[in-house]
Enzyme design. Structure first.
Site, PDB file in Angstrom:
ATOM      1  N   TYR A  15      20.266  -9.882  26.105  1.00  0.00           N
ATOM      2  CA  TYR A  15      21.111  -8.941  25.370  1.00  0.00           C
ATOM      3  C   TYR A  15      22.406  -8.770  26.158  1.00  0.00           C
ATOM      4  CZ  TYR A  15      16.935  -7.415  22.728  1.00  0.00           C
ATOM      5  OH  TYR A  15      15.819  -7.363  21.937  1.00  0.00           O
ATOM      6  N   PHE A  36      14.290  -4.125  13.842  1.00  0.00           N
ATOM      7  CA  PHE A  36      15.058  -4.156  12.592  1.00  0.00           C
ATOM      8  C   PHE A  36      14.414  -3.273  11.526  1.00  0.00           C
ATOM      9  CE2 PHE A  36      16.780  -8.626  13.684  1.00  0.00           C
ATOM     10  CZ  PHE A  36      17.805  -8.063  14.413  1.00  0.00           C
TER      11      PHE A  36
END
Length: 303
Positions: free
Chosen positions: A66, A214
């Site tokens: 990330y 998500f």
């Protein structure tokens, strides 16, 4: 927000020994709102982290891949939160290979997985990681044993406390469990994408943490005006808060990790843990169409 349903558990014992609040935080959007950029303002991302912990978050999900340019989730976490609160649980993922320019490589083999764990330990300033997920693909059946075995060896060496699987099937979960205990599963799941309900049900039966990613996405599908907006309005909440509340009510093993790069949004997300849906609300939301064609779990190769 109204509270008309019996209060679901506020905490979960991860791996049988790590108590965590069921509303956590996902760090993917700290470096950049989208994986391809542009980069976020570091001070704003730092403020998001501080606020999340101030509001009781003690479970943060991160990964070494990330990053955007020179800004990384692990770097932000260490700079803002180290020395870490005693109750803070940091979960990390390995599996994808990402190059310095941001491009993705082939899935990591055992040697690269070990290197990813050591890199994560260095970046976070830790001697042991609380939880490490092996990120899989649905066609990884032949490599699960070798790759998960590499992480199991690190667990035996004391570098990892608990092991997890990300983007997994029930078959892969069973294969991994023949090698070492699996304490958590992280799959794409939410009100509008429930393709992995079978995996969630397996985790519920076994008391394994299920950590959806998500969870607020709609996969490009328009949200129905009813019943989501009606229920949100009645509770004085946003549709996103209702989605999170529904997910926490779905099973006591669900640990939410909504990610954001906005202080206001992190406050709203954490407040959703106090939103209690009554049975009528839950049933109306549960009855929404859940069919999603195609692959619904590869929007970001590293998630």
């Amino acid at each position: 927000m109204t509270t008309t349903r019996e209060n679901p558990p506020a905490a979960f014992l991860l791996g049988g020994d790590l108590p965590v609040a069921r509303m956590g935080f996902g760090a993917m959007r700290l470096p950049a709102r989208e994986i391809a950029g542009p980069a976020n303002d570091p001070e704003t991302s730092a403020a998001v982290l501080r606020r999340a912990v101030e509001l009781g978050v003690n479970h943060i999900d991160t990964a070494w891949f990330y990053f955007h340019g020179g800004l990384s989730a692990n770097g932000l976490i260490r700079s803002v939160l180290h020395p870490y609160p005693e109750d803070l649980v940091l979960a990390a993922k390995v599996g994808p290979v990402r190059h310095p320019d941001g491009s993705w490589g082939a899935p990591a083999g055992p040697r690269e997985l070990v290197a990813g764990v050591h890199r994560t330990l260095r970046e976070l300033g830790l001697d042991r990681l609380d939880l490490v997920y092996l990120r899989l693909h649905e066609d990884d059946d032949e490599t699960v044993a070798e790759r998960f075995g590499a992480l199991a060896a690190l667990r035996e060496a004391g570098l990892i406390r608990h092991l997890g699987l990300s983007n997994t099937t029930t078959g892969q979960l069973a294969a991994a469990q023949r090698i070492a205990p699996v304490s958590a599963v992280q799959n794409m799941y939410g009100l509008f994408h429930r393709r992995h309900s079978e995996v969630l049900d397996a985790c519920t039966r076994q008391g394994i943490a299920f950590v959806p990613f998500f969870s607020l996405e709609t996969l490009g599908r328009p949200e129905p005006a009813e019943p989501l907006t009606r229920i949100a309005a009645r509770h004085g909440a946003s549709p996103e808060q209702v989605k999170l509340a529904w997910m926490l009510a779905r099973s006591p093993v669900v640990l939410a990790i909504p990610g954001t790069s906005s202080v206001a949004h992190v406050e709203d997300n954490i407040a959703a843990a106090e939103l209690l849906l009554d049975l009528e609300d839950f049933d109306a939301l549960d009855a929404l169409s859940t069919g999603v064609a195609g692959r619904d779990n590869d929007e970001a190769p590293g998630r």
